[in-house]
Design a protein around this motif. Structure first.
Motif, PDB file in Angstrom:
ATOM      1  N   MET A  55       3.694   2.073  -3.105  1.00  0.00           N
ATOM      2  CA  MET A  55       2.475   2.955  -3.396  1.00  0.00           C
ATOM      3  C   MET A  55       2.236   3.529  -2.262  1.00  0.00           C
ATOM      4  O   MET A  55       1.798   2.506  -0.739  1.00  0.00           O
ATOM      5  N   ALA A 104       1.680   6.249  -1.336  1.00  0.00           N
ATOM      6  CA  ALA A 104       0.579   7.161  -1.080  1.00  0.00           C
ATOM      7  C   ALA A 104      -1.358   6.963   0.086  1.00  0.00           C
ATOM      8  O   ALA A 104      -1.125   5.755  -0.347  1.00  0.00           O
ATOM      9  N   ALA A 109      -7.635   8.732  -1.271  1.00  0.00           N
ATOM     10  CA  ALA A 109      -8.705   8.494  -0.005  1.00  0.00           C
ATOM     11  C   ALA A 109      -9.948   7.226  -0.173  1.00  0.00           C
ATOM     12  O   ALA A 109      -9.764   7.040  -1.306  1.00  0.00           O
ATOM     13  N   ASP A 110     -10.740   6.392   0.281  1.00  0.00           N
ATOM     14  CA  ASP A 110     -11.421   5.512   0.337  1.00  0.00           C
ATOM     15  C   ASP A 110     -12.234   6.716  -0.341  1.00  0.00           C
ATOM     16  O   ASP A 110     -13.498   5.369  -1.054  1.00  0.00           O
ATOM     17  N   THR A 132     -14.345   5.511  -4.362  1.00  0.00           N
ATOM     18  CA  THR A 132     -12.580   5.674  -5.097  1.00  0.00           C
ATOM     19  C   THR A 132     -11.986   4.682  -5.841  1.00  0.00           C
ATOM     20  O   THR A 132     -12.623   3.299  -5.264  1.00  0.00           O
ATOM     21  N   PRO A 133     -11.214   4.942  -6.619  1.00  0.00           N
ATOM     22  CA  PRO A 133     -11.138   4.046  -7.148  1.00  0.00           C
ATOM     23  C   PRO A 133     -10.001   2.956  -6.141  1.00  0.00           C
ATOM     24  O   PRO A 133      -8.865   3.918  -5.675  1.00  0.00           O
ATOM     25  N   ASP A 134      -9.768   1.723  -5.817  1.00  0.00           N
ATOM     26  CA  ASP A 134      -8.513   1.220  -5.328  1.00  0.00           C
ATOM     27  C   ASP A 134      -7.208   0.776  -6.414  1.00  0.00           C
ATOM     28  O   ASP A 134      -7.533  -0.130  -6.949  1.00  0.00           O
ATOM     29  N   ILE A 135      -6.056   2.127  -6.163  1.00  0.00           N
ATOM     30  CA  ILE A 135      -5.491   1.496  -7.355  1.00  0.00           C
ATOM     31  C   ILE A 135      -4.688   0.862  -7.676  1.00  0.00           C
ATOM     32  O   ILE A 135      -4.576  -0.124  -8.676  1.00  0.00           O
ATOM     33  N   LEU A 136      -4.114  -0.090  -6.468  1.00  0.00           N
ATOM     34  CA  LEU A 136      -3.423  -0.541  -5.835  1.00  0.00           C
ATOM     35  C   LEU A 136      -4.463  -2.318  -6.803  1.00  0.00           C
ATOM     36  O   LEU A 136      -3.609  -2.882  -7.483  1.00  0.00           O
ATOM     37  N   GLY A 181       2.656  -2.513  -1.318  1.00  0.00           N
ATOM     38  CA  GLY A 181       2.099  -1.581  -0.892  1.00  0.00           C
ATOM     39  C   GLY A 181       1.764  -1.087   0.763  1.00  0.00           C
ATOM     40  O   GLY A 181       3.248  -1.475   0.872  1.00  0.00           O
ATOM     41  N   PHE A 182       1.360  -0.516   1.092  1.00  0.00           N
ATOM     42  CA  PHE A 182       1.468   0.310   2.840  1.00  0.00           C
ATOM     43  C   PHE A 182       0.322  -0.158   3.347  1.00  0.00           C
ATOM     44  O   PHE A 182      -0.560  -0.069   2.691  1.00  0.00           O
ATOM     45  N   ALA A 183       0.674  -0.245   4.510  1.00  0.00           N
ATOM     46  CA  ALA A 183      -0.837  -0.242   5.480  1.00  0.00           C
ATOM     47  C   ALA A 183      -0.750   0.267   6.870  1.00  0.00           C
ATOM     48  O   ALA A 183       0.510  -0.320   7.255  1.00  0.00           O
ATOM     49  N   ALA A 184      -1.127   1.675   6.669  1.00  0.00           N
ATOM     50  CA  ALA A 184      -1.106   1.960   7.136  1.00  0.00           C
ATOM     51  C   ALA A 184      -2.038   1.612   8.752  1.00  0.00           C
ATOM     52  O   ALA A 184      -3.589   1.682   8.593  1.00  0.00           O
ATOM     53  N   GLU A 185      -1.866   1.167  10.098  1.00  0.00           N
ATOM     54  CA  GLU A 185      -2.580   0.636  11.195  1.00  0.00           C
ATOM     55  C   GLU A 185      -2.757   0.941  12.374  1.00  0.00           C
ATOM     56  O   GLU A 185      -1.703   1.753  12.211  1.00  0.00           O
ATOM     57  N   LYS A 220      -4.110  -7.314   3.394  1.00  0.00           N
ATOM     58  CA  LYS A 220      -4.112  -6.871   2.429  1.00  0.00           C
ATOM     59  C   LYS A 220      -3.270  -7.286   1.157  1.00  0.00           C
ATOM     60  O   LYS A 220      -3.593  -6.620  -0.196  1.00  0.00           O
ATOM     61  N   LYS A 248      -4.787  -7.356  -2.851  1.00  0.00           N
ATOM     62  CA  LYS A 248      -4.645  -6.756  -3.766  1.00  0.00           C
ATOM     63  C   LYS A 248      -3.301  -6.709  -4.239  1.00  0.00           C
ATOM     64  O   LYS A 248      -2.314  -6.492  -5.419  1.00  0.00           O
TER      65      LYS A 248
END
Ligand code: CTP
Length: 399
Positions: free
Chosen positions: A272, A274, A277-278, A304-308, A319-323, A334, A338
């Protein structure tokens, strides 16, 4: 490495075409089955007969392009190829390939092949450095083609510049490298998400984010080149679609969730990349919101749904974590929440990594909490490193 491999050698109409004779000869001596495909212009510089004598095989030229069985044969050639090499490649051929024009034999083979394509441009330096040629080269590189840089030296025009075809040994080295490329994800099914979702406010406005999709696209292309069957779920990305990848286009986080849920059913891994949006507006106005209506506008946003988090199953989960702060600690949180196998953290406050950059500085964290901090590298290289880790885990029998 070249022994018994079918190498399609495309020769186009440049003065350096005579050097392709030496290349065909050396490849044949190394045990390769060399199938020469010449453009009509190439036949003005060197004869098909010369190449037939050197390769001991029929040479394909556009002069025979009338009977339909020939076109069938070219699909077969495209499929049999372990690599397609175009040396020399003129600006004209590069432009045709970049736009997918297949009105000659070489174009057809390149369009139909799944083998690595290696291109050795040779031309006048002004043509080589022209922005149109460079743009075409960039587009082809993005599709996974390998380019061998022309050398600097005396050109046919008498001037010196960058445009000479490199020597045979350099070209052969590039072919060997391409042949040796890892196919370590062969037949693995990988779902990659890319881009940023847009949550509509009214028919003309949305809430979005700055994700460009470059990291997800780089992952899709790298996985494809390593033999994986890739499904790319892309949200609002303006990059050129990678060839040989199934692309599903979505706009919102809910649409992305639906697409991902369907795609992971047979998948070995979900990556994931992408930025969904949250939050999304609770109500989407049916008509354009007019500013005369009020001095202020308050939007109520709902999650929004938390897809992951919500899409679980028996596949590897990355997953990715943009921090922007406490990068490793936030990413680890995360990873646990997740239920991920790996999380790729990046610092979005730096301009050379994160949103819209061509490079990235990532930290890959696994379930044991071990963090692998990588230096600044291209997104493609970063993608390769992430896939190395995915491969490592898949090799242990998955999760
Ligand atoms: N993600 C997701 N669905 C969402 C939001 C995020 O699947 N609605 C995924 C992202 O693709 C990413 C990972 O979850 O792989 C972490 O995304 P990030 O935005 O960093 O984390 P959030 O969970 O949204 O937390 P926060 O924004 O509060 O940091």
């Amino acid at each position: 490495m070249l022994k018994n491999k079918t190498i399609v050698l495309g020769i186009t109409g440049g003065i350096a075409a005579y050097k392709a004779v030496d290349l065909a000869s050396k490849l044949t001596q190394a045990g390769a089955r060399v199938e020469v495909v010449m453009t009509e212009a190439a036949t003005k510089f060197v004869t098909p007969l010369t190449l037939r004598n050197i390769t001991h095989r029929q040479v394909v030229t556009d002069m025979y392009e009338t009977a339909s069985e020939w076109s069938e044969e070219h699909i077969a050639l495209a499929e049999a190829a372990a690599a397609v090499v175009i040396a020399p490649a003129t600006a004209n051929t590069i432009a045709r390939l970049a736009t997918g024009i297949a009105d000659n034999m070489l174009g057809t083979v390149v369009l139909a092949t799944k083998a690595p394509v290696i291109i050795a441009p040779a031309m006048n330096d002004a043509m080589y450095t022209n922005s149109v040629t460079q743009k075409n080269i960039t587009a082809l590189k993005a599709r996974g083609f390998t380019f061998i840089e022309p050398e600097y030296g005396r050109l046919a025009s008498g001037k010196t510049g960058k445009g000479r075809l490199p020597d045979t040994a350099t070209i052969i080295k590039a072919i060997e490298k391409a042949l040796g490329q890892k196919q370590d994800l062969k037949n693995k099914r990988i779902v990659v998400t890319a881009g940023g979702t847009r949550e509509p406010i009214d028919p003309v406005r949305h809430i979005g984010n700055r994700s460009s999709g470059k990291m997800g696209y780089a992952l899709s292309e790298a996985a494809r080149d390593r033999g994986a069957k890739v499904t790319l779920v892309a949200a609002n990305v303006t990059l050129e679609e990678p060839s040989g990848v199934d692309v599903i286009k979505v706009k919102t986080a809910s649409e992305m969730k639906r697409a991902v849920s369907g795609a992971v059913k047979k998948a070995d891994a979900l990556i994931m990349a992408a930025a969904p949006a949250d939050y999304q507006p609770e109500i989407i106005a049916e008509a354009k919101i007019k500013k005369e209506a009020a001095q202020t506008l308050t939007l109520k946003l709902v999650k929004t749904p938390d897809i992951l988090r919500e899409v679980q199953g028996d596949f590897l989960r990355v997953g990715f974590a943009a921090e922007s702060e406490n990068i490793i600690a936030n990413a680890k949180k995360k990873l646990i929440e997740k239920r991920l196998d790996l999380i790729v953290a990046n610092d979005i406050t730096k301009t050379d990594s994160g949103f819209d950059a061509d490079t990235n500085r990532i930290i890959i964290i696994d379930k044991k909490g071990k963090a692998e901090k990588l230096p600044l590298m291209s997104k493609r290289e970063a993608a390769e490193r992430i896939l190395d880790r995915v491969r490592g885990l898949a090799g242990q029998g998955g999760r």
